[in-house]
Scaffold this active site. Sequence first.
Site, PDB file in Angstrom:
ATOM      1  N   ASP A  97       0.827  -1.217   0.000  1.00  0.00           N
ATOM      2  CA  ASP A  97       0.000   0.000   0.000  1.00  0.00           C
ATOM      3  C   ASP A  97       0.861   1.268   0.000  1.00  0.00           C
ATOM      4  O   ASP A  97       0.338   2.381  -0.061  1.00  0.00           O
ATOM      5  CB  ASP A  97      -1.005  -0.001   1.176  1.00  0.00           C
ATOM      6  CG  ASP A  97      -0.345  -0.035   2.532  1.00  0.00           C
ATOM      7  OD1 ASP A  97       0.587  -0.840   2.740  1.00  0.00           O
ATOM      8  OD2 ASP A  97      -0.763   0.748   3.418  1.00  0.00           O
ATOM      9  N   HIS A  98       2.199   1.097   0.048  1.00  0.00           N
ATOM     10  CA  HIS A  98       3.124   2.236  -0.003  1.00  0.00           C
ATOM     11  C   HIS A  98       3.973   2.231  -1.276  1.00  0.00           C
ATOM     12  O   HIS A  98       4.642   3.216  -1.565  1.00  0.00           O
ATOM     13  CB  HIS A  98       4.039   2.226   1.227  1.00  0.00           C
ATOM     14  CG  HIS A  98       3.283   2.351   2.511  1.00  0.00           C
ATOM     15  ND1 HIS A  98       3.354   3.467   3.320  1.00  0.00           N
ATOM     16  CD2 HIS A  98       2.390   1.522   3.106  1.00  0.00           C
ATOM     17  CE1 HIS A  98       2.553   3.303   4.359  1.00  0.00           C
ATOM     18  NE2 HIS A  98       1.953   2.125   4.253  1.00  0.00           N
ATOM     19  N   HIS A 153       7.992  -1.396  12.713  1.00  0.00           N
ATOM     20  CA  HIS A 153       6.876  -1.844  11.866  1.00  0.00           C
ATOM     21  C   HIS A 153       7.406  -2.822  10.821  1.00  0.00           C
ATOM     22  O   HIS A 153       6.872  -3.909  10.645  1.00  0.00           O
ATOM     23  CB  HIS A 153       6.227  -0.626  11.226  1.00  0.00           C
ATOM     24  CG  HIS A 153       5.114  -0.934  10.271  1.00  0.00           C
ATOM     25  ND1 HIS A 153       3.920  -1.473  10.672  1.00  0.00           N
ATOM     26  CD2 HIS A 153       5.022  -0.781   8.921  1.00  0.00           C
ATOM     27  CE1 HIS A 153       3.138  -1.650   9.607  1.00  0.00           C
ATOM     28  NE2 HIS A 153       3.784  -1.231   8.535  1.00  0.00           N
ATOM     29  N   HIS A 192      -1.526   6.819   7.298  1.00  0.00           N
ATOM     30  CA  HIS A 192      -2.911   6.325   7.415  1.00  0.00           C
ATOM     31  C   HIS A 192      -3.752   7.257   8.275  1.00  0.00           C
ATOM     32  O   HIS A 192      -3.246   7.866   9.219  1.00  0.00           O
ATOM     33  CB  HIS A 192      -2.958   4.922   8.039  1.00  0.00           C
ATOM     34  CG  HIS A 192      -2.397   3.848   7.157  1.00  0.00           C
ATOM     35  ND1 HIS A 192      -3.167   3.150   6.264  1.00  0.00           N
ATOM     36  CD2 HIS A 192      -1.133   3.364   7.033  1.00  0.00           C
ATOM     37  CE1 HIS A 192      -2.394   2.264   5.617  1.00  0.00           C
ATOM     38  NE2 HIS A 192      -1.158   2.380   6.063  1.00  0.00           N
ATOM     39  N   ASP A 231       4.445   4.192   8.355  1.00  0.00           N
ATOM     40  CA  ASP A 231       3.614   3.455   9.317  1.00  0.00           C
ATOM     41  C   ASP A 231       4.310   3.279  10.662  1.00  0.00           C
ATOM     42  O   ASP A 231       4.050   2.328  11.390  1.00  0.00           O
ATOM     43  CB  ASP A 231       3.253   2.064   8.757  1.00  0.00           C
ATOM     44  CG  ASP A 231       2.244   2.136   7.622  1.00  0.00           C
ATOM     45  OD1 ASP A 231       1.734   3.236   7.326  1.00  0.00           O
ATOM     46  OD2 ASP A 231       1.979   1.076   7.022  1.00  0.00           O
TER      47      ASP A 231
HETATM   48 ZN   LIG Z   1       0.493   1.248   5.411  1.00  0.00          ZN
HETATM   49 ZN   LIG Z   2       3.148  -0.832   6.522  1.00  0.00          ZN
END
Ligand SMILES: [Zn+2]
Ligand SMILES: [Zn+2]
Length: 255
Positions: A56-57, A108, A168, A130
């Site tokens: 998602d990045h 993370h 996010h 994140d």
């Molecule tokens: Zn993310």
């Molecule tokens: Zn992530």
Amino acid sequence: MNLIPLPAFNDNYIWMLHDGQAAVVVDPGDAEAVFEALQQHGLKLQAILVTHHHGDHTAGVSALRAATGAAVYGPHQERMPEPLTRLADGDTVQVLGLTFAVLEVPGHTAGHIAYVVQPPGQDPILFCGDTLFSAGCGRLFEGTPAQMLQSLSRLAALPDVTRVCCAHEYTASGLVFARTVEPENQALISYQVQVSQLREQNLPTLPSSIGLEKAINPFLRTHIDAVITRIRQLDASACDPVSTFAALRTWKNQF
Ligand SMILES: [Zn+2]
Ligand SMILES: [Zn+2]
């Protein structure tokens, strides 16, 4: 310099910084959102900065590179869409005439990095991916509580006015947990009112600031007596900063 969050997927933000002509984006998981913004503002994409390997990045990186020729930068220790310039702690990147400083913030993911930049005449900006969320922090997928605590401590040491650009929109749910940890925290109570007003209008709650996060984010407050006392009620074995942080993160995972 203009700083804009581009919403993507359910709750991601792709951060764009531009000077009216050229732009840099951080963590473009979705190329379409970036193409639209470039077209809307008449911008040329100069560079892409990536914080960590999650899809998602990174999923929009190759399409954006192919279409714009933008230079791509990312962490040196992670699987990334090649080719790119790999960065380690202390490295700097020159984009838009600005110097972006690189901090390694594992936790993370094992090789997660963050970027800090200070446009002239403006407050500094942190792109933390994140690692740090408003009222929360990233899950520990690849790192240890000790690593994450160290990473968050480095971010907390940035100037209070630093604008915190998280990847996010998790603020409202983070605040529900934060209030359970610290029901008496007045800063938290007033921030929650502000955040629910923004979310009712579907507006971003970000950027936050380091000063605000130090006042309301339990993951930056594991040295505060109220947080330590609350954690010990749940886990009497939490007796030092790392075990307190670990117990808090475990509690959030189950919350
Ligand atoms: Zn993310
Ligand atoms: Zn992530």
